[in-house]
Enzyme design. Structure first.
Site, PDB file in Angstrom:
ATOM      1  N   GLU A  44       0.796  -1.223   0.000  1.00 22.48           N
ATOM      2  CA  GLU A  44       0.000   0.000   0.000  1.00 22.48           C
ATOM      3  C   GLU A  44       0.835   1.284   0.000  1.00 22.48           C
ATOM      4  O   GLU A  44       0.410   2.286  -0.563  1.00 22.48           O
ATOM      5  CB  GLU A  44      -0.931  -0.002   1.225  1.00 22.48           C
ATOM      6  CG  GLU A  44      -1.942  -1.129   1.233  1.00 22.48           C
ATOM      7  CD  GLU A  44      -2.964  -0.975   0.120  1.00 22.48           C
ATOM      8  OE1 GLU A  44      -3.373   0.166  -0.175  1.00 22.48           O
ATOM      9  OE2 GLU A  44      -3.343  -2.009  -0.469  1.00 22.48           O
ATOM     10  N   SER A  88     -47.751 -28.280  42.476  1.00 18.15           N
ATOM     11  CA  SER A  88     -47.417 -28.358  43.905  1.00 18.15           C
ATOM     12  C   SER A  88     -46.251 -27.472  44.302  1.00 18.15           C
ATOM     13  O   SER A  88     -45.961 -27.352  45.499  1.00 18.15           O
ATOM     14  CB  SER A  88     -47.115 -29.809  44.297  1.00 18.15           C
ATOM     15  OG  SER A  88     -48.286 -30.590  44.201  1.00 18.15           O
TER      16      SER A  88
END
Length: 793
Positions: free
Chosen positions: A87, A465
């Site tokens: 680059e 229950s």
């Protein structure tokens, strides 16, 4: 000649001055539009929100962009060399722009009229990525140059390079080299090979078309360019170049590096952060630390999945997931493996294909594993599923279950594999620290990717229950003690309005006559619960439920309340039971301990809400009765088991207490239990409310240690709770709960609940409520203020 030289010099000077003036004029024109690049000094890169366990394991990640910010010093020099060679080879030498490159781009534009982007240095790319669009115009290029020059005057080269390598888009939602290394290779940058570094360095030119997942061929060609530039600039040797060029393109997509599976909990934490911070939660780099510990969460995951698969195994095999071929046209291994690669996995289940079947074994190809032999021990359970309450005959040979071409599910079983299937049943498990409400483990279903419905906080199911300890706690505050006698006898209540009678039954349908409150709760006597509710008063019981965090607005005020007709979520249930574990305080459950920003500053920290709702004495007494539900007791010289006896056998510690729960037709199975350190609730049921859990017949192939018969809280939900608690309590020594100051003990006769002069049991009483009389043959037993002989309903 001299005159021409002077003229040429003056002309050159004129051009230079004109160029300076032109640059100055251009600068003045674009200056108002230039951003303040000084903000780069304090730039905060957009990073996703991450959710962690309390001990730092990554649970999930949220956000459009994947980014892992790194300092230049954390990046391998060879990776930096790869980017610079490709680059901007003169990055550390130029002032931010490359005059030669700019001139070359200008000539192309003048001669061809094409506005090609080129000659951008890394500094210019930083300018574009942070402040400009990617449009190809002269004005944008001029702005880019000026911004680049300004950036160079403010930042060091390493600071600029760090911004570039952390910001740049590199495909598949990865931004920066740290994220790219994870996305493509599942590695940290320090672990990348030269070929992998070159591949990533080649991505900026076209991340969507040059990445090795979308286009391996073009990616390999671009990698070759990068390696060639590194060789030309002397960054690598010829041997390194040849070795890297020969390395195959092996990239594949890797998701966020999740180290702990807790997706239901992660989504709760995600929604919490989103409520607090809005959409900024996705970009601020928030670190959300939840309340779970990784070992407990892993135990909860395994406990629920194992429990649901065990239920599924008992009820029979429903057949293959798919049939890939019939006899005579088998697929080849490559075709099978390509097919399996496209199939999902649902931990611990893996897709597989049957290739051949022998008398008591089958040959398989398993996704990601390859060829495997499925032995008889992994097959013999698979009698045919007929209905939820009916199974076929025990398997005699493998071909009764599987055939070549079957696509099936398998799961690991030690070093072997077992035939399996994705269960239709579902469930939930949630655990809290009872002292503050912090969620220590949470699993909202069998598999989040199959169904994201979080049953822990969204499934409103009948309590059964599991409601009884709340009803009993209200009774203890209104005249009853653990030694009070209540008649365990059938109830036949005529309802004039409906013209019918209500005949609630015990389960099992057995009645013992006068029974102590402790034993009635431990053995889950339905008719005793109804009598206690009637004597205490429904409004008082409803208020108790409301105080403990249950919504009572839509609960019918009828006797069925005592049997668990109201609905609640597993999270509400665990919250209610926490009050028995912590001495009577209602806690507000929470899943987020703290939230930090990207710099570690704490933005939020939990402040637990704790409210006293029960007396310490009542919570202690209920805990004692629920301890008997696990360890049982003796009455009249007769030994009895509580409904939670399997928990005592599994954990073998005396500081645990709990209650089973099963609704009508066994549509819901519950177990809620606790010790002073943890409270947890396990629930099992079908998402279809009307589908009962069914029952199973004994399977001769599975031996003696199997569950058969009806599916109840004690057989279906309790094992899940126990498996989790084995891990959750392993670091907590067994502890005796301190006796509250206002409680006393005395010896009672177990058949009458009165004082005993001989053998008996030690019982706890609130001071002043202990029996005043001794038992004798002529003593008339009393219960609930009404004599046995007078009790008719």
């Amino acid at each position: 000649m001299l005159k021409w030289l002077i003229r040429l010099f003056l002309f050159g000077l004129f051009l230079a001055i004109s160029g300076v003036v032109a640059v100055f004029v251009l600068y003045q024109q674009v200056k108002p539009e230039l951003p303040d690049v000084s903000e780069l000094k304090d730039i905060r890169l957009e990073t996703p929100m991450r959710v962690f366990s309390q001990d730092g394991e990554l649970i999930s990640q949220y956000g459009e962009q994947r980014r892992t910010p790194l300092a230049v010093s954390q990046m391998p020099p060879m990776l930096i060399d790869a980017f610079l060679a490709t680059e901007d080879a003169r990055f550390y030498e130029h002032p931010g722009i490359d005059p030669i490159g700019i001139s070359r781009a200008a000539i192309v534009w003048f001669t061809t009229g094409e506005k090609r982007q080129g000659a951008s240095t890394i500094t210019q790319q930083v300018a574009r990525n942070f402040f400009l669009t990617r449009e190809k115009t002269i004005i944008r290029k001029i702005k880019e140059i000026f911004i680049a020059l300004h950036i160079e005057s403010l930042l060091t080269k390493d600071e600029i390079l760090s911004l570039y390598l952390n910001k740049i888009p590199l495909g598949h939602r990865s931004h920066g080299v740290g994220a790219a290394a994870q996305v493509y290779y599942g590695k940290e940058v320090k672990d990348l090979t030269l070929a992998e570094m070159a591949m990533i360095a080649g991505l900026p030119q076209g991340p969507s078309v040059l990445n090795p997942i979308s286009n391996p061929k073009r990616a390999a060609e671009r990698r070759a360019v990068v390696l060639g530039r590194m060789l030309e600039t002397g960054k690598i040797s010829r041997d390194q170049y040849k070795h890297a060029m020969a390395e195959p393109v092996a990239a594949r997509y890797h998701g966020a590096e999740i180290t702990l599976s807790a997706p239901y909990l992660a989504e709760m934490a995600h929604q919490f952060a989103l409520t607090m911070f809005g959409d900024e939660a996705y970009t601020k780099g928030l670190k959300v630390y939840t309340t779970v510990q990784s070992d407990e969460q892993q135990a909860a995951n395994a406990a629920l999945v194992d429990g649901l698969l065990a239920y599924d195994l008992r009820h029979g095999y429903r057949g293959p997931a798919d049939q890939l071929w019939k006899d005579g046209s088998p697929w080849g291994q490559q075709q099978i493996e390509e097919h399996l690669a496209q199939q999902p996995s649902y931990w611990p289940l893996e897709p597989a294909v049957v290739t051949s079947v022998a008398e008591r074994s089958a040959s398989l190809i398993i996704k990601g594993v390859g060829e495997v032999q499925l032995e008889w021990d992994g097959l013999k359970w698979a009698r045919r599923y007929i209905a939820d309450n009916r199974q076929g005959n025990a398997l005699r040979k493998a071909s009764e279950a599987v055939s070549p071409g079957d696509q099936i599910w398998v799961r690991p079983q030690g070093e072997q594999w077992m035939l399996a299937q994705v269960p239709e049943i579902n469930g939930a498990l949630v655990a809290l620290d009872p002292d503050n409400g912090a969620v220590t483990a949470l699993v909202g279903g069998f598999n989040f990717s199959l169904n994201k419905f979080n049953r822990v906080q969204q499934a409103q199911r009948q309590m059964g229950s599991n409601i009884k300890p709340f009803i009993y706690s209200a009774a203890l505050d209104n005249g009853f003690t653990l030694a009070s006698m209540v008649n365990d006898a059938p109830i036949n209540h005529w309802d004039a309005g409906s013209g019918s009678s209500w005949k609630p039954r015990n389960s099992p349908n057995v009645y013992d006559g006068p029974i102590r409150v402790r034993e009635a709760l431990a053995r889950s006597k339905n008719v005793v619960s109804i009598r206690l509710l009637r004597d205490t008063g429904i409004p008082i019981a409803m208020q108790r439920l409301n105080d403990l965090g249950f919504d009572t607005h839509d609960i019918p005020a009828t006797d069925s309340l005592a049997l668990g007709s109201p609905s609640a979520t597993p999270l509400q249930m665990a919250t209610g039971y926490a009050a028995f574990a912590n001495g009577g305080k209602k806690v507000t459950p929470f899943v987020v301990q703290r939230i930090e920003d990207s710099n570690g500053m704490i933005l939020y920290e939990a402040n637990p809400e704790i409210t006293p709702v029960l007396s310490e004495e009542t919570s202690f007494l209920i805990s004692q009765a629920l301890n008997s539900a696990i360890w049982g007791g003796t009455s009249n010289g007769r030994r009895w088991n509580g409904t939670g006896w399997r928990a005592g056998r599994a954990l073998n510690r005396r500081d645990i207490a709990g209650k089973t729960g099963t609704t009508n037709d066994s549509r819901d199975a519950w177990f809620s239990g606790f010790n002073p350190n943890r409270v947890a609730t396990a629930w099992v049921g079908f998402d279809d409310f009307g589908r009962p859990l069914g029952r199973t017949a004994y399977n001769p192939n599975l031996g003696r240690n199997q569950v058969a018969g009806g599916e109840f809280g004690g057989s279906t939900a309790l094992p899940i709770w126990s498996d989790y608690m084995k891990v959750a309590l392993q670091d907590f020594p067994e502890q005796r709960r301190p006796l509250p100051e206002n409680l006393t003990t005395t010896t009672i006769d177990t058949s009458s609940g009165l004082l005993s002069r001989g053998k008996g049991m030690t019982e706890y009483f609130v001071k002043g409520t202990e029996p005043k009389r001794y038992t004798s043959p002529s003593t008339q037993q009393q219960f609930g203020g009404v004599s046995v002989t007078d009790e008719l309903f």
